[in-house]
Design a protein around this motif. Structure first.
Motif, PDB file in Angstrom:
ATOM      1  N   ASN A   1      46.237   6.464 -13.285  1.00  0.00           N
ATOM      2  CA  ASN A   1      45.238   5.610 -13.995  1.00  0.00           C
ATOM      3  C   ASN A   1      45.584   4.659 -14.973  1.00  0.00           C
ATOM      4  O   ASN A   1      45.196   3.671 -14.998  1.00  0.00           O
ATOM      5  CB  ASN A   1      44.601   6.746 -15.065  1.00  0.00           C
ATOM      6  CG  ASN A   1      43.769   7.806 -14.566  1.00  0.00           C
ATOM      7  OD1 ASN A   1      43.421   7.700 -13.361  1.00  0.00           O
ATOM      8  ND2 ASN A   1      43.591   8.785 -15.165  1.00  0.00           N
TER       9      ASN A   1
ATOM     10  N   ARG B   1      29.790  10.916 -15.084  1.00  0.00           N
ATOM     11  CA  ARG B   1      30.555  10.612 -13.479  1.00  0.00           C
ATOM     12  C   ARG B   1      29.593   9.865 -12.329  1.00  0.00           C
ATOM     13  O   ARG B   1      30.320   9.039 -11.765  1.00  0.00           O
ATOM     14  CB  ARG B   1      31.142  11.850 -13.206  1.00  0.00           C
ATOM     15  CG  ARG B   1      32.111  11.771 -12.107  1.00  0.00           C
ATOM     16  CD  ARG B   1      32.393  13.171 -11.199  1.00  0.00           C
ATOM     17  NE  ARG B   1      32.801  14.047 -12.113  1.00  0.00           N
ATOM     18  CZ  ARG B   1      33.346  15.249 -11.838  1.00  0.00           C
ATOM     19  NH1 ARG B   1      33.146  15.501 -10.624  1.00  0.00           N
ATOM     20  NH2 ARG B   1      33.597  16.233 -12.801  1.00  0.00           N
TER      21      ARG B   1
ATOM     22  N   PHE C   1      45.985  12.175 -13.515  1.00  0.00           N
ATOM     23  CA  PHE C   1      46.051  11.114 -14.455  1.00  0.00           C
ATOM     24  C   PHE C   1      47.007  10.192 -14.482  1.00  0.00           C
ATOM     25  O   PHE C   1      46.819   9.188 -15.167  1.00  0.00           O
ATOM     26  CB  PHE C   1      46.230  12.104 -15.848  1.00  0.00           C
ATOM     27  CG  PHE C   1      45.009  12.710 -16.447  1.00  0.00           C
ATOM     28  CD1 PHE C   1      43.987  11.995 -17.254  1.00  0.00           C
ATOM     29  CD2 PHE C   1      44.776  13.739 -16.060  1.00  0.00           C
ATOM     30  CE1 PHE C   1      42.854  12.796 -17.765  1.00  0.00           C
ATOM     31  CE2 PHE C   1      43.403  14.609 -16.397  1.00  0.00           C
ATOM     32  CZ  PHE C   1      42.698  13.962 -17.503  1.00  0.00           C
TER      33      PHE C   1
ATOM     34  N   LEU D   1      37.636  10.220 -12.390  1.00  0.00           N
ATOM     35  CA  LEU D   1      38.757   9.262 -12.994  1.00  0.00           C
ATOM     36  C   LEU D   1      39.485   8.346 -11.972  1.00  0.00           C
ATOM     37  O   LEU D   1      40.040   7.163 -12.481  1.00  0.00           O
ATOM     38  CB  LEU D   1      39.982  10.291 -13.510  1.00  0.00           C
ATOM     39  CG  LEU D   1      39.729  11.035 -14.696  1.00  0.00           C
ATOM     40  CD1 LEU D   1      40.860  12.211 -14.797  1.00  0.00           C
ATOM     41  CD2 LEU D   1      39.075  10.511 -15.821  1.00  0.00           C
TER      42      LEU D   1
ATOM     43  N   HIS E   1      35.245   3.861 -16.570  1.00  0.00           N
ATOM     44  CA  HIS E   1      35.398   4.780 -17.666  1.00  0.00           C
ATOM     45  C   HIS E   1      35.746   4.589 -19.038  1.00  0.00           C
ATOM     46  O   HIS E   1      35.341   5.012 -19.883  1.00  0.00           O
ATOM     47  CB  HIS E   1      36.260   6.037 -16.993  1.00  0.00           C
ATOM     48  CG  HIS E   1      36.701   7.051 -18.094  1.00  0.00           C
ATOM     49  ND1 HIS E   1      35.579   7.796 -18.550  1.00  0.00           N
ATOM     50  CD2 HIS E   1      37.791   7.518 -18.592  1.00  0.00           C
ATOM     51  CE1 HIS E   1      36.402   8.639 -19.632  1.00  0.00           C
ATOM     52  NE2 HIS E   1      37.400   8.466 -19.367  1.00  0.00           N
TER      53      HIS E   1
ATOM     54  N   GLN F   1      38.698   4.366 -13.253  1.00  0.00           N
ATOM     55  CA  GLN F   1      39.197   4.247 -14.425  1.00  0.00           C
ATOM     56  C   GLN F   1      38.874   3.124 -15.365  1.00  0.00           C
ATOM     57  O   GLN F   1      38.450   3.206 -16.578  1.00  0.00           O
ATOM     58  CB  GLN F   1      40.553   4.536 -14.621  1.00  0.00           C
ATOM     59  CG  GLN F   1      41.248   4.696 -15.897  1.00  0.00           C
ATOM     60  CD  GLN F   1      41.112   6.103 -16.354  1.00  0.00           C
ATOM     61  OE1 GLN F   1      41.425   6.427 -17.408  1.00  0.00           O
ATOM     62  NE2 GLN F   1      40.587   6.902 -15.417  1.00  0.00           N
TER      63      GLN F   1
END
Length: 361
Positions: free
Chosen positions: A249, A302, A246, A288, A294, A291
């Protein structure tokens, strides 16, 4: 940065109108291409593979018996449980099923039952993040916690906190090994807090059953020290994997001041970073790595993000909106550089100058 004066805000609103209309057109293009359709087959496959991986780890634990090689199984379990957390994240964004209730049920099972994290806590925190990524006072992910992400927060630190913040770039990766414990504790704390909490009893019961079964089997099957080490390694790998996934991102991307208003497209694209690497990077990061896409289309499954990337990049190029994409190493370098620059605000002016020069560029 947008001007805070009334005239500047009026100009910003006028400038945002074409971007808003263009995003509507981009959304129509993405929908026409079928990229917002569900991909149930993909998620059934991923879930099945992860269940097989769990079965393989359980078999390995039984075959190894009282051996310190069990710590390899613990590390593998940490990786697999992180992948379950990725699936829970996707369910929370309505990526798996058409029905919101079905996504919530599956998300709660994946997040609480498998990963051991509170689904309600994650939903509350993550929804606020998606609404205003990297915006001061609105994004909980950049609020002062263990680390300081905003210079104003770093400048307020005193004593031991100041010492830590001034060195936070060097401590970042080592402390990620404790993030698993931190996430589990925050999950329980959020469920025990006062006030209404959606699914409180259900999640507390699931967490208790999960921990009881997990710890009970380990301490029954393995010696006390080995079982404790197994749990410790699993939590360390889980926390490091989650944090390391994470972090790239948004960390190191522009911070939006509290009083600045941006259109949706600019807000999401300018504050997000894609990671190159194709299929295998998508597997590693649970999608991810895309990003930007997303954040623009949170409910997009995905496997469709890669196709959307080409459309979004061209759209941003046409509108001259900065689109950030880099490899994982450079992304981490940017993350550490940001933490170091913020940490300078907490640094004692009487610190050794030579130490101050040892910075991440």
């Amino acid at each position: 940065m947008l001007s805070p004066d009334p005239a500047g805000r009026a100009t910003a609103r006028l400038a945002a109108q074409p971007l808003t209309r263009s995003f509507t057109a981009l959304t129509a293009q993405v929908r026409t291409a079928g990229l917002l359709a569900r991909a149930r087959g993909f998620y059934v496959l991923v879930f099945g593979v992860l269940l097989l991986a769990l079965g393989g780890i359980a078999t390995g634990v039984v075959l190894l018996g009282e051996s310190w090689l069990q710590l390899l199984m613990a590390g593998a379990l940490g990786l697999v449980l992180t992948q379950f957390a990725f699936l829970g994240h996707e369910a929370s964004h309505r990526q798996i099923f058409t029905s919101g209730k079905a996504n919530d049920r599956s998300g709660r099972i994946l997040a609480v039952g498998f990963a051991g994290l509170s689904y309600s806590w994650w939903m509350h925190k993550h929804t606020k993040h998606h609404g205003n990524p990297n915006q001061v006072g609105k994004d909980p992910d950049i609020e002062r916690d263990t680390f300081s992400f905003v210079e104003a927060d770093a400048a307020k630190q005193r004593g031991l906190s100041r010492w830590f913040t001034s060195r936070q770039s060097w401590l970042f990766f080592p402390l990620l090994f404790l993030e698993g414990v931190n996430l589990h504790l925050k999950s329980v704390q959020s469920l025990l807090q006062r006030g209404p909490v959606k699914g409180r009893r259900t999640e507390l019961t699931m967490l208790a059953l999960r921990f009881g079964l997990y710890a009970g089997v380990l301490f029954w099957f393995l010696p006390l020290g080995m079982a404790a080490a197994f749990i410790g390694v699993q939590l360390a790998i889980f926390g490091f994997y989650m944090g390391a996934t994470f972090a790239p991102n948004h960390m190191g991307m522009p911070i939006v001041p509290a009083d600045v208003k941006l259109d949706f497209l600019s807000k999401q694209v300018r504050t997000s970073r894609n990671i190159t690497g194709g299929f295998w990077m998508s597997v590693l990061m649970g999608g991810l790595n895309y990003q930007v896409e997303h954040h623009l289309f949170p409910s997009m499954p995905r496997p469709h993000l890669r196709a959307a990337r080409a459309m979004v990049r061209e759209h941003c190029r046409t509108l001259d909106v900065p689109y950030t994409e880099t490899n994982l190493i450079r992304a981490y370098h940017s993350v550490l550089g940001h933490l170091d620059r913020v940490g300078l605000k907490a640094r004692d002016p009487f610190d050794c100058p030579a130490a101050g020069n040892m910075r991440f560029g």
